[in-house]
Design a protein around this motif. Structure first.
Motif, PDB file in Angstrom:
ATOM      1  N   PRO A   1       0.938  -1.260   0.048  1.00 33.04           N
ATOM      2  CA  PRO A   1       0.009  -0.098   0.073  1.00 33.04           C
ATOM      3  C   PRO A   1       0.895   1.295  -0.026  1.00 33.04           C
ATOM      4  O   PRO A   1       1.996   1.393   0.596  1.00 33.04           O
ATOM      5  N   VAL A   2       0.528   2.269  -0.798  1.00 35.60           N
ATOM      6  CA  VAL A   2       1.199   3.655  -0.667  1.00 35.60           C
ATOM      7  C   VAL A   2       1.029   4.050   0.703  1.00 35.60           C
ATOM      8  O   VAL A   2      -0.067   3.873   1.291  1.00 35.60           O
ATOM      9  N   GLU A   3       1.906   4.858   1.188  1.00 35.99           N
ATOM     10  CA  GLU A   3       1.912   5.313   2.685  1.00 35.99           C
ATOM     11  C   GLU A   3       2.709   6.707   2.530  1.00 35.99           C
ATOM     12  O   GLU A   3       3.105   7.100   1.483  1.00 35.99           O
ATOM     13  N   ARG A   4       2.655   7.402   3.682  1.00 37.08           N
ATOM     14  CA  ARG A   4       3.228   8.747   3.661  1.00 37.08           C
ATOM     15  C   ARG A   4       2.557   9.890   2.736  1.00 37.08           C
ATOM     16  O   ARG A   4       3.382  10.333   2.212  1.00 37.08           O
ATOM     17  N   VAL A   5       1.320   9.326   2.569  1.00 40.58           N
ATOM     18  CA  VAL A   5       0.768  10.639   1.637  1.00 40.58           C
ATOM     19  C   VAL A   5      -0.263  11.337   2.711  1.00 40.58           C
ATOM     20  O   VAL A   5      -0.909  10.849   3.544  1.00 40.58           O
ATOM     21  N   SER A   6      -0.417  12.763   2.302  1.00 40.59           N
ATOM     22  CA  SER A   6      -1.189  13.535   3.164  1.00 40.59           C
ATOM     23  C   SER A   6      -2.757  13.298   2.818  1.00 40.59           C
ATOM     24  O   SER A   6      -3.075  12.931   1.732  1.00 40.59           O
ATOM     25  N   TRP A   7      -3.471  14.062   3.415  1.00 36.89           N
ATOM     26  CA  TRP A   7      -5.199  14.075   2.972  1.00 36.89           C
ATOM     27  C   TRP A   7      -5.191  14.783   1.791  1.00 36.89           C
ATOM     28  O   TRP A   7      -5.870  14.417   0.931  1.00 36.89           O
ATOM     29  N   TYR A   8      -4.449  16.149   1.702  1.00 38.90           N
ATOM     30  CA  TYR A   8      -4.578  16.941   0.578  1.00 38.90           C
ATOM     31  C   TYR A   8      -4.179  16.180  -0.619  1.00 38.90           C
ATOM     32  O   TYR A   8      -4.387  16.321  -1.797  1.00 38.90           O
ATOM     33  N   GLU A   9      -2.982  15.342  -0.459  1.00 42.92           N
ATOM     34  CA  GLU A   9      -2.274  14.611  -1.566  1.00 42.92           C
ATOM     35  C   GLU A   9      -3.179  13.537  -1.896  1.00 42.92           C
ATOM     36  O   GLU A   9      -3.564  13.141  -3.143  1.00 42.92           O
ATOM     37  N   ALA A  10      -4.320  13.081  -1.180  1.00 46.48           N
ATOM     38  CA  ALA A  10      -5.130  11.701  -1.358  1.00 46.48           C
ATOM     39  C   ALA A  10      -6.145  12.357  -1.853  1.00 46.48           C
ATOM     40  O   ALA A  10      -6.764  11.859  -3.216  1.00 46.48           O
ATOM     41  N   ILE A  11      -6.748  13.657  -1.670  1.00 43.91           N
ATOM     42  CA  ILE A  11      -7.709  14.251  -2.590  1.00 43.91           C
ATOM     43  C   ILE A  11      -7.216  14.698  -3.826  1.00 43.91           C
ATOM     44  O   ILE A  11      -8.097  14.544  -4.868  1.00 43.91           O
ATOM     45  N   GLU A  12      -5.927  15.052  -4.125  1.00 40.74           N
ATOM     46  CA  GLU A  12      -5.487  15.211  -5.576  1.00 40.74           C
ATOM     47  C   GLU A  12      -5.404  13.910  -6.295  1.00 40.74           C
ATOM     48  O   GLU A  12      -5.751  14.041  -7.429  1.00 40.74           O
ATOM     49  N   PHE A  13      -4.925  12.799  -5.423  1.00 43.09           N
ATOM     50  CA  PHE A  13      -5.076  11.501  -6.148  1.00 43.09           C
ATOM     51  C   PHE A  13      -6.509  11.294  -6.916  1.00 43.09           C
ATOM     52  O   PHE A  13      -6.596  10.919  -8.028  1.00 43.09           O
ATOM     53  N   CYS A  14      -7.692  11.554  -6.091  1.00 41.25           N
ATOM     54  CA  CYS A  14      -8.905  11.224  -6.520  1.00 41.25           C
ATOM     55  C   CYS A  14      -9.188  11.933  -7.628  1.00 41.25           C
ATOM     56  O   CYS A  14      -9.955  11.699  -8.533  1.00 41.25           O
TER      57      CYS A  14
END
Length: 249
Positions: A74-87
């Motif tokens: 699993p990818v880790e060390r990603v922020s919530w903001y980066e998770a939103i950008e991914f989506c």
């Protein structure tokens, strides 16, 4: 993506359930959600890298942010903001709307019709999930193993909906703002609770929900009802994401 049927459930933990040390899982409340889709596994590093190479929307994305490296980890060390950008990038690329799950839909999907502390029963062992299994057992578990790292997605048995790693491996960002409990006016239709909780200390109003527990958490933090938070700009090796789509998407 796995099709999750709509239905009703009790969100939160019963008074007799061990592990809710802060009463953040109270009061128990009934919710009904429409059907939706949820990714079968946490987002992997290979998936993250593919989307990170797409054109930027609001933020740059590091294609290899994880502490533990491996395409099927699993990818880790990603922020919530980066998770939103991914989506957002995934949505633009596919023409379908992907987003982070609300915590209520996350818990509904994790429970998969069960009412026990864990979707596999009253307790947990290292044969069922990747977690800090050598400290603070939840019940009377046998001797277990602590791996001290992430494991490839799908390494453990799925829940009744066919979802993997809902307990442990990495905690998962949800869409919701953090609220210290379920008092107030949480949505009862499965949607995210987005308004800020004015009861929180000044440093926490922007905090976001995290669900599922991780490879570094003891069993009580992996319960279906367990909820915690992290500030949205934080990066940790215990924190990843899973994506959701509406059934009409």
């Amino acid at each position: 993506m796995v099709a999750i049927p709509g239905g009703s459930f009790l969100r939160g933990s019963k008074n007799e359930e061990r592990g809710d040390h802060t009463s953040s899982e109270k009061p128990e409340n009934s919710l009904t959600t429409a059907a939706f889709f949820l990714s079968k596994y946490p987002i992997t590093q290979a998936q993250w890298r593919a989307i990170a190479q797409l054109p930027k929307i609001n933020l740059e994305l590091n294609p290899a942010p994880s502490f533990f490296q491996g395409d099927n980890l699993p990818v880790e060390r990603v922020s919530w903001y980066e998770a939103i950008e991914f989506c957002q990038r995934l949505s633009r690329s596919t023409g379908k709307d992907y987003l982070l799950a609300s915590e209520s839909r996350w818990e509904y999907a994790c429970r998969a019709g069960t009412t026990t502390p864990f979707y596999c029963g009253e307790t947990l062992t290292s044969e069922r999930a990747n977690y800090f299994a050598v400290y603070d057992p939840y019940a009377e578990e046998p001797n277990t193993t602590y791996l001290a790292r992430t494991t490839p997605v799908g390494s453990f048995a799925p829940n009744n909906f066919g979802l993997y790693d809902m307990h442990g491996n990495v905690g998962e960002w949800c869409a919701d703002s953090w609220h210290r409990n379920y008092e107030g006016t949480p949505p009862l239709d499965g949607s995210a609770w987005l308004d800020r909780d004015n009861r929180l200390q000044p440093r926490y109003p922007s905090a976001r929900l995290v669900r599922g527990g991780s490879w570094g958490d003891e069993a009580r933090h992996l319960r279906s009802a367990n909820r915690t938070f992290c500030l949205p700009d934080q990066h940790h090796s215990v924190l990843g994401l899973r994506v959701m789509a509406d059934s009409t998407g």
